[in-house]
Motif scaffolding. Structure first.
Motif, short mmCIF file in Angstrom:
data_model
loop_
_atom_site.label_atom_id
_atom_site.label_comp_id
_atom_site.label_asym_id
_atom_site.label_seq_id
_atom_site.Cartn_x
_atom_site.Cartn_y
_atom_site.Cartn_z
N SER A 19 0.88 -1.23 0.09
CA SER A 19 -0.14 -0.06 -0.04
C SER A 19 1.16 1.23 0.11
O SER A 19 2.05 1.10 0.36
N GLY A 20 0.34 2.32 -0.20
CA GLY A 20 1.01 3.65 -0.29
C GLY A 20 1.79 3.90 1.03
O GLY A 20 2.91 4.12 1.27
N GLY A 21 1.10 3.55 2.13
CA GLY A 21 1.50 3.61 3.62
C GLY A 21 2.95 2.71 3.78
O GLY A 21 3.80 3.13 4.38
N GLU A 22 2.78 1.51 3.16
CA GLU A 22 3.76 0.46 3.38
C GLU A 22 5.05 0.98 2.56
O GLU A 22 6.21 0.81 2.71
N LEU A 23 4.58 1.54 1.31
CA LEU A 23 5.81 2.07 0.38
C LEU A 23 6.40 3.20 1.07
O LEU A 23 7.83 3.11 1.20
N THR A 24 5.68 3.95 1.75
CA THR A 24 6.44 5.17 2.40
C THR A 24 7.38 4.52 3.53
O THR A 24 8.48 5.10 3.68
N GLU A 63 12.15 11.92 -3.12
CA GLU A 63 10.92 11.05 -3.40
C GLU A 63 9.95 11.38 -2.45
O GLU A 63 8.79 11.61 -2.53
N THR A 67 6.29 13.25 -3.03
CA THR A 67 5.05 12.53 -2.85
C THR A 67 4.03 13.07 -1.89
O THR A 67 2.90 12.76 -1.36
N ASP A 69 1.41 15.36 -0.20
CA ASP A 69 0.23 15.90 -0.58
C ASP A 69 0.20 17.53 0.05
O ASP A 69 -0.15 17.50 1.20
N TRP A 115 5.69 6.74 11.48
CA TRP A 115 4.65 6.15 10.17
C TRP A 115 4.14 4.82 10.62
O TRP A 115 3.00 4.32 10.28
#
Length: 133
Positions: A19-24, A63, A67, A69, A115
């Motif tokens: 997920s986006g959170g896991e990628l972060t 990066e 990313t 927001d 995070w």
């Protein structure tokens, strides 16, 4: 090299399905890893390795900056911190300064740990609402 292929496939799959959170979280972990290696490189007088690893850490910070927001209020508070970290990495690279790398690593670890907590709370909330992920 054949032994590394299953591990590489696992890593690729982990990134592709995260997920986006896991990628972060992966980005923070990678940045931490590269800073740790840069510290070892300075200790071993491996200037080329130090430069490569600091540049990799800087690319991750960039990066993270890209990313963010900017419509979310907290992003406006995080961006200056990312910028500070990026500039300090540049300075550490120029000066071969372990203290600066350790300082930036502290920020990266704090962001990563925060995070992790966000991801855990989000999962708990989703589970409580019946949104099994």
């Amino acid at each position: 090299m054949a032994l590394n292929k299953p591990y590489q496939a696992y890593q690729n799959n982990a990134v592709n399905t995260a997920s986006g959170g896991e990628l972060t979280l992966m980005l923070y972990n990678g940045c931490n890893k590269f800073i740790k290696q840069a510290i070892r490189d300075i200790e071993e007088n491996n200037i080329e390795g130090k430069n490569t690893n600091i540049q990799k850490a800087q690319a991750i910070i960039q990066e993270l900056m890209l990313t963010l927001d900017q419509e979310v209020e907290i992003s406006k508070q995080i961006m200056p911190l990312y910028d500070f970290m990026y500039r300090r990495l540049m300075e550490a690279n120029l000066k071969n300064d372990i203290e600066i790398l350790t300082e930036v690593q502290g920020f990266v670890v704090d962001f990563r740990d925060t995070w992790k907590q966000v991801i855990l709370k989000t999962r708990q909330k989703q589970y409580a609402q019946g949104e099994h992920v």
